[in-house]
Write an enzyme that holds these catalytic residues in place. Sequence first.
Site, short mmCIF file in Angstrom:
data_model
loop_
_atom_site.label_atom_id
_atom_site.label_comp_id
_atom_site.label_asym_id
_atom_site.label_seq_id
_atom_site.Cartn_x
_atom_site.Cartn_y
_atom_site.Cartn_z
N LYS A 53 -12.47 25.80 7.51
CA LYS A 53 -11.92 26.28 8.76
C LYS A 53 -11.23 27.63 8.58
O LYS A 53 -10.87 28.29 9.54
CB LYS A 53 -10.84 25.30 9.26
CG LYS A 53 -11.27 23.87 9.36
CD LYS A 53 -10.02 22.99 9.67
CE LYS A 53 -10.25 21.62 9.22
NZ LYS A 53 -9.05 20.78 9.35
N GLY A 54 -11.00 28.04 7.32
CA GLY A 54 -10.16 29.22 7.05
C GLY A 54 -10.65 30.50 7.71
O GLY A 54 -9.87 31.39 8.01
N GLU A 109 -16.29 35.50 4.59
CA GLU A 109 -15.32 34.60 3.94
C GLU A 109 -13.90 35.07 4.23
O GLU A 109 -13.65 36.27 4.34
CB GLU A 109 -15.54 34.63 2.42
CG GLU A 109 -16.20 33.40 1.84
CD GLU A 109 -15.33 32.15 1.82
OE1 GLU A 109 -14.71 31.81 2.85
OE2 GLU A 109 -15.29 31.50 0.77
N ASP A 110 -12.99 34.14 4.30
CA ASP A 110 -11.59 34.50 4.51
C ASP A 110 -10.99 35.09 3.23
O ASP A 110 -10.39 36.14 3.24
CB ASP A 110 -10.77 33.29 5.00
CG ASP A 110 -11.09 32.01 4.24
OD1 ASP A 110 -11.95 32.03 3.33
OD2 ASP A 110 -10.47 30.97 4.54
N ASP A 113 -10.69 33.96 -4.46
CA ASP A 113 -9.70 33.90 -5.53
C ASP A 113 -10.47 33.89 -6.85
O ASP A 113 -10.77 34.95 -7.41
CB ASP A 113 -8.84 32.65 -5.32
CG ASP A 113 -7.63 32.61 -6.24
OD1 ASP A 113 -7.35 33.63 -6.88
OD2 ASP A 113 -6.97 31.57 -6.33
N PHE A 162 0.08 32.85 -3.10
CA PHE A 162 -0.54 31.99 -2.10
C PHE A 162 -0.09 32.45 -0.71
O PHE A 162 1.10 32.54 -0.44
CB PHE A 162 -0.14 30.52 -2.34
CG PHE A 162 -0.94 29.58 -1.51
CD1 PHE A 162 -2.18 29.12 -1.95
CD2 PHE A 162 -0.48 29.17 -0.26
CE1 PHE A 162 -2.94 28.26 -1.17
CE2 PHE A 162 -1.25 28.32 0.53
CZ PHE A 162 -2.47 27.86 0.07
N VAL A 163 -1.04 32.75 0.15
CA VAL A 163 -0.70 33.27 1.48
C VAL A 163 -1.16 32.30 2.57
O VAL A 163 -2.07 31.49 2.35
CB VAL A 163 -1.35 34.66 1.73
CG1 VAL A 163 -0.79 35.69 0.76
CG2 VAL A 163 -2.86 34.60 1.63
N ASP A 169 -4.35 28.16 5.57
CA ASP A 169 -3.36 27.08 5.70
C ASP A 169 -2.71 26.72 4.37
O ASP A 169 -3.19 27.07 3.29
CB ASP A 169 -4.06 25.81 6.21
CG ASP A 169 -4.92 25.15 5.12
OD1 ASP A 169 -5.73 25.86 4.49
OD2 ASP A 169 -4.73 23.94 4.87
N ARG A 175 -2.10 27.94 10.18
CA ARG A 175 -3.33 28.66 10.51
C ARG A 175 -3.16 29.51 11.76
O ARG A 175 -3.83 30.51 11.95
CB ARG A 175 -4.49 27.68 10.78
CG ARG A 175 -4.98 26.92 9.57
CD ARG A 175 -6.29 26.23 9.91
NE ARG A 175 -6.62 25.16 8.99
CZ ARG A 175 -7.26 25.31 7.83
NH1 ARG A 175 -7.62 26.51 7.45
NH2 ARG A 175 -7.53 24.28 7.06
#
Length: 194
Positions: A53-54, A109-110, A113, A162-163, A169, A175
């Site tokens: 869902k990102g 893609e969101d 990493d 981590f964002v 989320d 979100r």
Amino acid sequence: MNKDLLDVYGELGQEIQEILISEEALRSRVRELGRAISQDYAGRNPLMIGVLKGVLCFMADLLRAITIPVEVDFMAVSSYSPEARDQGVVRLMKDLESPLFGRHVLFVEDIIDTGLTLNYLLKTFRAREPASLEVCVLFDKPKHRLIDIPVKYRGFELPDRFVVGYGLDYRERYRNLPFVALLKPDVFLENRKG
Ligand code: IMP
């Protein structure tokens, strides 16, 4: 100014340490990406693919920044065991509806990493023989990259933190924030206790 903005978000706002990327900065960078994609893909009717869902905020805004005919499709994945996740293997929860054969595919893609998830998905897409396959990623965290992924369109480089926000989320929260932010450390500690 940020404090007023965080106040609007009540309990979510109180859990935020810092806004890293403002709503305005996101909007203008996404518009630039949309312009570049519109130029590069003119006459090719690209198929944009996103993983739920990102990617939902990014895809919605990127689509509206594109000025050429374009199609969109989504897939949903979930991680297997931690060991499988270490190899980037994911379980397909919802496959694409569109065949990729002969299409100009743009994978949206969101965030990348390690690159493991993306690498695995790209392999499965390549097997479906698209005419071309490129990657557009909004947030790139290069510090932990294990696999080199050729990224054609990149929005922002992020530090190794981590964002949350703009679709991203932590335990399904945050979100809906229109900006990208860091959480206060006690948010992670609270969850560890619970
Ligand atoms: P990779 O396989 O390590 O590249 O993992 C990428 C996936 O991890 C993304 O699609 C996100 O779901 C998740 N992820 C990585 N970093 C973050 C972050 O900072 N915030 C939220 N999700 C993240």
